[in-house]
Write a protein that holds these residues in place. Structure first.
Motif, PDB file in Angstrom:
ATOM      1  N   PHE A  65       0.844  -1.192   0.000  1.00 42.80           N
ATOM      2  CA  PHE A  65       0.000   0.000   0.000  1.00 42.80           C
ATOM      3  C   PHE A  65       0.884   1.247   0.000  1.00 42.80           C
ATOM      4  O   PHE A  65       1.985   1.240   0.571  1.00 42.80           O
ATOM      5  CB  PHE A  65      -0.935  -0.019   1.208  1.00 42.80           C
ATOM      6  CG  PHE A  65      -1.923  -1.150   1.176  1.00 42.80           C
ATOM      7  CD1 PHE A  65      -2.881  -1.213   0.175  1.00 42.80           C
ATOM      8  CD2 PHE A  65      -1.873  -2.169   2.115  1.00 42.80           C
ATOM      9  CE1 PHE A  65      -3.783  -2.265   0.121  1.00 42.80           C
ATOM     10  CE2 PHE A  65      -2.769  -3.225   2.071  1.00 42.80           C
ATOM     11  CZ  PHE A  65      -3.730  -3.283   1.069  1.00 42.80           C
ATOM     12  N   VAL A  67       0.623   3.911   1.637  1.00 43.54           N
ATOM     13  CA  VAL A  67       0.929   4.388   2.994  1.00 43.54           C
ATOM     14  C   VAL A  67       2.115   3.641   3.602  1.00 43.54           C
ATOM     15  O   VAL A  67       2.799   4.161   4.476  1.00 43.54           O
ATOM     16  CB  VAL A  67      -0.303   4.256   3.933  1.00 43.54           C
ATOM     17  CG1 VAL A  67      -1.359   5.282   3.569  1.00 43.54           C
ATOM     18  CG2 VAL A  67      -0.872   2.852   3.901  1.00 43.54           C
ATOM     19  N   GLN A  68       2.362   2.426   3.111  1.00 35.07           N
ATOM     20  CA  GLN A  68       3.509   1.665   3.630  1.00 35.07           C
ATOM     21  C   GLN A  68       4.829   2.201   3.101  1.00 35.07           C
ATOM     22  O   GLN A  68       5.886   1.881   3.652  1.00 35.07           O
ATOM     23  CB  GLN A  68       3.382   0.191   3.233  1.00 35.07           C
ATOM     24  CG  GLN A  68       2.214  -0.532   3.858  1.00 35.07           C
ATOM     25  CD  GLN A  68       2.309  -2.013   3.570  1.00 35.07           C
ATOM     26  OE1 GLN A  68       1.914  -2.461   2.509  1.00 35.07           O
ATOM     27  NE2 GLN A  68       2.864  -2.758   4.517  1.00 35.07           N
ATOM     28  N   ALA A  69       4.771   2.970   2.020  1.00 33.67           N
ATOM     29  CA  ALA A  69       6.000   3.510   1.435  1.00 33.67           C
ATOM     30  C   ALA A  69       6.324   4.886   1.992  1.00 33.67           C
ATOM     31  O   ALA A  69       7.307   5.500   1.579  1.00 33.67           O
ATOM     32  CB  ALA A  69       5.869   3.569  -0.088  1.00 33.67           C
ATOM     33  N   ASP A  70       5.510   5.368   2.928  1.00 33.54           N
ATOM     34  CA  ASP A  70       5.744   6.678   3.527  1.00 33.54           C
ATOM     35  C   ASP A  70       7.169   6.741   4.085  1.00 33.54           C
ATOM     36  O   ASP A  70       7.577   5.869   4.859  1.00 33.54           O
ATOM     37  CB  ASP A  70       4.720   6.916   4.650  1.00 33.54           C
ATOM     38  CG  ASP A  70       4.838   8.310   5.230  1.00 33.54           C
ATOM     39  OD1 ASP A  70       4.912   9.270   4.439  1.00 33.54           O
ATOM     40  OD2 ASP A  70       4.854   8.433   6.464  1.00 33.54           O
TER      41      ASP A  70
END
Lengths: 183, 300
Positions: A65, A67-70
């Motif tokens: 996702f 958001v996981q790469a933030d």
């Protein structure tokens, strides 16, 4: 649904956009960043078309996702060629060895091969096949792609002529740029 | 966007993670590497109101050797497990099973704990855990620390003994002694696919070249990973060089009750493939153990 702010580095540039938690990294790059070089085939981790590098590691961007790469650093196929458009050795070899036809799967192959050769610059044929097994191609029959992976192994200087075997045929090529060839 | 909407949580510590699981209960799902969960969400085979992302918890990563066992932190990626020299020395079956998991891009994100907790009957790490009688460590905000034997852990298709508020934090793999051999064999239609059927095994020999310990695990042949306990019992006490691997393979297939059947193959076909995989794995593991015996004996 609440959107969260995602800030990450894409091909060296800082990007800040919002995304629903359920938005995959692949969709985020295509729809929020306008980077449509990352292709989506199966969207469930089978085909490998969406492969890219996250903190230098090859992953499927449909299985992560946004958001996981933030806070992380992402390299897409748009970040592989030089700024002036000169193809990377892997890209040049794919072009010269007919390692693509329709081109849909090619970005994923470029990313997988780039990671493969970085981590193992002199793979055996078996290692090449294993390294490519996570990417589907429905046009080429893979032989041109296999040949392309072997080409960057020859760290030739521009103008060098090198020979290699492709499907039982001896092929001689003149190198235009390091690792890239023309007939 | 294909998954159903969910609320995203990224706890900063193990304590925060277990507190979240205690608060959210079965409305929450733990996201580790996401290589099985994300496809299931995208295909809407599953949906959860809350997703708790533990993929950045560095305290869950790493391999540590302890007395008689090797502990692998749940968050250790499959790539890291496959490359770890301590794993290769102490639990070779784990090292040998790793390249069979998906593709390198999958293994870069997928974790050992995620694979075991997902409990796919054709998954490699679940069958390795079961075959080696591993112990699964779970923590919860309320109950502290629990150790679950692998034999009690896999309760059904994609189902485990974990409670909704429990987090799998590590797996302890027993370290076998000298004169042992290990092998895993599986057959898949395409490289990296889930296997049609497969088997993993360990063989330990005594001083008389007899099988002192036999472990045979089956994958893709039921709704959970399985042990072929009948075949194991038949092997123990026999001279390793006189055992008929093909016969052990056939024996390992007796009594299987819910062998899957789908487009990849009928139940009968899977049983035939499974018998062959057991035979191959047994022969390889047995030969490795016998080779070690001979090397020891050859010393002046």
């Amino acid at each position: 649904m609440t959107e969260l702010t995602v800030r990450l580095t894409v091909n060296g540039e800082t990007v800040e956009q919002t995304a629903e938690p359920r938005m995959t990294l692949a969709d985020f790059l295509r729809e929020r960043c306008g980077l449509t070089g990352t292709h989506l085939g199966c969207e469930h981790g089978a085909c490998g078309a969406c492969t890219l590098l996250v903190d230098g590691v090859a992953v499927r961007s449909c299985l992560m996702f946004a958001v996981q790469a933030d806070g992380l650093s992402v390299t897409t196929v748009e970040g592989i060629a030089a700024a002036d458009g000169t193809l990377s050795p892997v890209q040049a070899a794919l072009r010269d060895c007919h390692g693509l036809q329709c081109g849909f799967c090619t970005p994923g192959f470029v990313m997988s091969i780039t990671a493969l050769l970085r981590d193992n610059p002199t793979p055996t044929d078996e290692e090449i096949r294993e390294g490519l097994s996570g990417n589907f191609c429905r046009c080429t029959g893979y032989q041109g792609i296999l040949a392309a992976v072997r080409v960057p192994l020859l760290t030739a200087a521009p103008g060098d002529v090198r020979s290699y075997e492709n499907g039982g045929r001896e092929i001689s090529q003149t190198f235009r740029v390091t690792g890239g060839t023309s007939d | 966007m294909k998954p159903a909407p969910f609320e995203y949580h990224r706890p900063g510590s193990l304590d925060e993670a277990t507190a979240l699981l205690a608060e959210l209960g079965d409305e929450a799902k733990v996201l580790a590497g996401g290589q099985s969960l994300v496809p299931m969400l995208s295909l809407r085979l599953a949906y959860f109101d809350h997703v708790v992302d533990i993929s950045r918890l560095t305290e869950l990563r790493g391999v540590t050797a302890a007395d008689g066992y090797l502990r692998v932190g749940a968050g250790t990626t499959e790539t890291a497990v496959g490359a770890d020299l301590d794993v290769a020395r102490a639990v070779p079956l784990l090292t040998r099973a790793t390249p069979l998991i998906g593709h390198f891009q999958i293994r870069n994100r997928g974790t050992l704990g995620g694979s075991v907790a997902h409990a796919d009957p054709a998954g490699e790490y679940p069958v390795v855990a079961l075959t080696l009688d591993a112990e699964i460590e779970a923590v919860s905000a309320a109950g502290g620390h629990r150790v679950i034997p692998a034999a009690d852990f896999f309760t059904g298709l994609w189902s485990t003994a974990l409670e909704p508020d429990e987090l799998l934090v590590g797996v302890r793999f027993p370290v076998w002694g000298a004169r042992s051999g290990f092998a895993v064999e599986e057959f898949a239609r395409r490289s990296g696919d889930f296997a049609v059927a497969g088997a993993g095994g360990g063989v330990a020999l005594d001083a008389d070249e007899r099988v002192a310990r036999a472990a045979i695990g089956l994958l893709g042949l039921g709704s959970t990973p399985l042990r072929a306990s009948g075949a194991e019992a038949a092997a123990v006490g026999q001279r390793a060089d006189e055992l008929d691997a093909a016969e052990l393979g056939r024996l390992a297939m007796s009594g299987l009750e819910d062998v899957p059947a789908d487009l990849q193959g009928s139940a009968d076909y899977r049983i035939r493939v499974g018998a062959a995989m057991v035979a191959r794995a047994w022969a390889a593991a047995s030969n490795e153990a016998i080779g070690q015996r001979a090397a020891v004996g050859a010393r002046p």
